[in-house]
Every structure is written in structure tokens, then in C-alpha cells.
Design a protein around this motif. Structure first.
Motif, PDB file in Angstrom:
ATOM      1  N   LEU A  96      35.637  12.251 -11.655  1.00 44.73           N
ATOM      2  CA  LEU A  96      36.610  11.868 -10.645  1.00 44.73           C
ATOM      3  C   LEU A  96      35.935  11.529  -9.324  1.00 44.73           C
ATOM      4  CD1 LEU A  96      39.428  14.548 -11.128  1.00 44.73           C
ATOM      5  CD2 LEU A  96      39.383  12.211 -11.996  1.00 44.73           C
ATOM      6  N   SER A  97      36.615  10.724  -8.523  1.00 44.21           N
ATOM      7  CA  SER A  97      36.165  10.440  -7.166  1.00 44.21           C
ATOM      8  C   SER A  97      36.738  11.478  -6.218  1.00 44.21           C
ATOM      9  CB  SER A  97      36.645   9.055  -6.729  1.00 44.21           C
ATOM     10  OG  SER A  97      38.051   9.066  -6.508  1.00 44.21           O
ATOM     11  N   GLY A  98      36.220  11.503  -5.002  1.00 43.62           N
ATOM     12  CA  GLY A  98      36.759  12.416  -4.005  1.00 43.62           C
ATOM     13  C   GLY A  98      38.231  12.165  -3.745  1.00 43.62           C
ATOM     14  N   ARG A  99      38.625  10.902  -3.686  1.00 40.46           N
ATOM     15  CA  ARG A  99      40.031  10.583  -3.414  1.00 40.46           C
ATOM     16  C   ARG A  99      40.941  11.022  -4.560  1.00 40.46           C
ATOM     17  NH1 ARG A  99      39.535   4.618  -0.464  1.00 40.46           N
ATOM     18  NH2 ARG A  99      38.393   5.391   1.374  1.00 40.46           N
ATOM     19  N   ASP A 100      40.413  11.031  -5.786  1.00 39.76           N
ATOM     20  CA  ASP A 100      41.213  11.483  -6.935  1.00 39.76           C
ATOM     21  C   ASP A 100      41.621  12.945  -6.812  1.00 39.76           C
ATOM     22  OD1 ASP A 100      41.052   9.035  -8.302  1.00 39.76           O
ATOM     23  OD2 ASP A 100      39.172   9.592  -9.283  1.00 39.76           O
ATOM     24  N   MET A 101      40.919  13.693  -5.972  1.00 35.17           N
ATOM     25  CA  MET A 101      41.221  15.118  -5.851  1.00 35.17           C
ATOM     26  C   MET A 101      42.515  15.385  -5.086  1.00 35.17           C
ATOM     27  SD  MET A 101      39.039  16.497  -7.698  1.00 35.17           S
ATOM     28  CE  MET A 101      39.346  18.215  -7.318  1.00 35.17           C
ATOM     29  N   LYS A 102      43.141  14.322  -4.605  1.00 35.19           N
ATOM     30  CA  LYS A 102      44.458  14.444  -3.970  1.00 35.19           C
ATOM     31  C   LYS A 102      45.449  15.140  -4.905  1.00 35.19           C
ATOM     32  CE  LYS A 102      48.372  11.528  -2.594  1.00 35.19           C
ATOM     33  NZ  LYS A 102      48.855  10.136  -2.402  1.00 35.19           N
TER      34      LYS A 102
ATOM     35  N   THR B 145      35.180  21.254  -3.735  1.00 36.85           N
ATOM     36  CA  THR B 145      33.722  21.337  -3.862  1.00 36.85           C
ATOM     37  C   THR B 145      33.178  20.110  -4.579  1.00 36.85           C
ATOM     38  OG1 THR B 145      33.671  23.751  -3.834  1.00 36.85           O
ATOM     39  CG2 THR B 145      31.810  22.645  -4.864  1.00 36.85           C
ATOM     40  N   GLU B 146      32.209  19.466  -3.948  1.00 40.25           N
ATOM     41  CA  GLU B 146      31.510  18.319  -4.538  1.00 40.25           C
ATOM     42  C   GLU B 146      30.375  18.823  -5.426  1.00 40.25           C
ATOM     43  OE1 GLU B 146      29.737  14.918  -5.711  1.00 40.25           O
ATOM     44  OE2 GLU B 146      31.692  15.024  -4.733  1.00 40.25           O
TER      45      GLU B 146
ATOM     46  N   ILE C 173      32.444  13.575   0.165  1.00 39.29           N
ATOM     47  CA  ILE C 173      32.676  14.659   1.122  1.00 39.29           C
ATOM     48  C   ILE C 173      33.637  14.202   2.204  1.00 39.29           C
ATOM     49  CG2 ILE C 173      31.583  16.102   2.886  1.00 39.29           C
ATOM     50  CD1 ILE C 173      29.083  16.161   1.083  1.00 39.29           C
ATOM     51  N   SER C 174      33.379  13.037   2.757  1.00 36.65           N
ATOM     52  CA  SER C 174      34.264  12.498   3.791  1.00 36.65           C
ATOM     53  C   SER C 174      35.667  12.257   3.253  1.00 36.65           C
ATOM     54  CB  SER C 174      33.675  11.192   4.339  1.00 36.65           C
ATOM     55  OG  SER C 174      34.533  10.628   5.315  1.00 36.65           O
ATOM     56  N   ASP C 175      35.741  11.709   2.047  1.00 35.65           N
ATOM     57  CA  ASP C 175      37.053  11.440   1.449  1.00 35.65           C
ATOM     58  C   ASP C 175      37.841  12.725   1.226  1.00 35.65           C
ATOM     59  OD1 ASP C 175      36.645   8.708   1.401  1.00 35.65           O
ATOM     60  OD2 ASP C 175      35.951   8.668  -0.687  1.00 35.65           O
TER      61      ASP C 175
END
Length: 252
Positions: free
Chosen positions: A128-134, A151-152, A169-171
């Protein structure tokens, strides 16, 4: 300035002696550096590569051993859960319930963790991408969680390899205020070492420093006094003796 969130401990509970050794070291680091390192160890590694791999003592004995650490050393505790029914008994002992990366989309697991009232740390899946963690965050918050961390830990790159896109991290900071860099799992080579996960601990410090540059609010380290003798994640655990210097550099 708020204290950074630092999580450290052995990958899996191997023995009471190992827990004592690591916990004693973390207490000393906290006293010298003014940190509040959270102690981490798993009572069960349910996602080991091979069925013959060491998994840990199990939930009953493992929670008793973790409870002993809290009573003796006063450290906050974090451990991971793999099944929904584990959330309630683990929450009686641990301050933070961690959702493993492979399981971060498991709705029932997220809901059960959220309902305990404990902090829920959701590790971002390797796919998954960071944005997918929404969406995992939404599940936990709508189930009643008051404090959710992300956590990345890297993304799969082909077979048996991970790569870290630090933009995640930023996302993720747009989703929650606490985003942690898992510096040791990010240097894994999953399943790439003859039936077990390999890795390269040389890259743990640069992973941590790079994450700081990208705004991470904390770091996760699996540590061991003799990593090469560790019963899980041996290749990517950081030497316990090197933790204090690295933490000191990160919190400057």
C-alpha cells in the motif's frame, strides 16, 4: 518541542533474561537522554516464513512476561496482535496495540483494537501507499479509537526485497499526527534467506536519519544484544549497544 516516539525491543520474546537485558538498557537510555522509549516484543510471530520457525511463547506466557517487564522497569509496552480476540487481553497489559503490516486492512482486527481504548499503531502494508492508509485509519477512528499511529516499513520491490518511499511519511502525516519509521523491518529481504527473512542491519541508521529529514515523528527499532543469535529477524535487528548513540543523534 514534543518528545519523539521511540519504540525498541527484541523481535520476539525469547526468554525472560533477554527481556531483562533489553529493558534495563532502555531504562538507562531514558534516564540519560530524557526519552520515554516504549518497550516492544512479540508473544507470537504468526507470519514467519517457515512453519518450523520459532514463534514465541504464546499469548498467556508472553503477556505474563511483558507484565513483569512493566512492573519491574516501569516502561510502556507495545506488542502486535494477529487475531481479533487477542485485543482485549493484550490491552490489559500493553499501552499500544500494533497491527501488523500484512493485516492492516483486516476490519475486524482494527475494530477490536480500537474498542480497547488503547493507542493503535497500524503498520503500513508492503503493498500500500501512504495515502492508502486513509482507510485503515478511518476504520479505527470510526470504531472508537482516540489515538491512532501509522508506521512506515517499506514496499515490496520485485521478489525478496523492499524499498522505502519516504514521501509516504509526509502523506501519512496528513492522516494522523504520529508517523513512525520502522527502521529495522525496512531493511528486510522478506523470505530471501533459505526459508527465513534476511536483511542488512547496516542500513538501519541511515533509514532513521532519512526519515527524520522527511518529518517522521518517531522511530521503531528491533534490537538485540547479539542479533546474529536472534530467533527472529536476526539479520535486520540493530545491536543493542548501538541504540543509544543513534537515538541521541535523532533527538538532537
Amino acid at each position: 518541542m514534543n518528545k519523539k516516539t521511540i519504540i525498541a525491543g527484541p523481535c520476539v520474546i525469547e526468554s525472560a533474561e533477554l527481556l531483562d537485558t533489553v529493558a534495563h538498557c532502555l531504562v538507562e537510555i531514558n534516564e540519560r537522554l530524557g526519552t520515554d522509549i516504549i518497550f516492544k516484543a512479540s508473544f507470537d510471530k504468526a507470519n514467519r516464513t517457515s512453519i518450523h520457525s520459532f514463534r514465541g511463547p504464546g499469548i498467556d506466557q508472553g503477556l505474563k512476561m511483558l507484565s513483569d517487564v512493566k512492573a519491574k522497569y516501569g516502561l510502556r509496552l507495545l506488542t502486535d496482535i494477529h487475531e481479533s480476540w487477542q485485543a482485549a487481553p493484550v490491552a490489559e497489559v500493553c499501552d499500544v496495540l500494533q497491527i501488523p503490516a500484512f493485516l492492516c486492512r483486516q476490519t475486524d482486527l482494527l475494530v477490536a483494537a480500537a474498542k480497547t481504548g488503547r493507542t493503535v499503531n497500524i503498520k503500513k502494508a508492503q503493498f500500500l501507499s501512504g495515502r492508502d492508509m486513509k482507510y485503515p485509519v478511518e476504520k479505527a477512528l470510526e470504531a472508537g479509537a482516540s489515538d491512532v499511529w501509522l508506521t512506515e516499513r517499506g514496499n515490496m520491490m520485485g521478489y525478496n526485497n523492499l524499498v522505502v518511499d519516504f514521501r509516504n511519511i509526509s502523506d501519512m502525516l496528513e492522516l494522523v499526527p504520529t508517523v513512525i519509521m520502522d527502521c529495522t523491518h525496512s531493511v528486510q529481504r522478506p523470505g530471501g534467506n533459505d526459508g527465513k527473512t534476511g536483511g542488512d542491519r547496516r542500513f538501519v541508521p541511515p533509514m532513521a536519519i532519512a526519515a527524520k529529514a522527511f518529518g517522521a515523528t518517531g522511530w521503531f527499532f528491533e534490537v538485540h544484544p547479539n542479533p546474529d543469535q536472534g530467533l527472529s529477524d536476526a539479520d535486520n535487528m540493530l545491536e543493542l549497544s548501538k541504540l543509544e548513540k543513534l537515538v541521541e543523534e535523532l533527538i538532537k
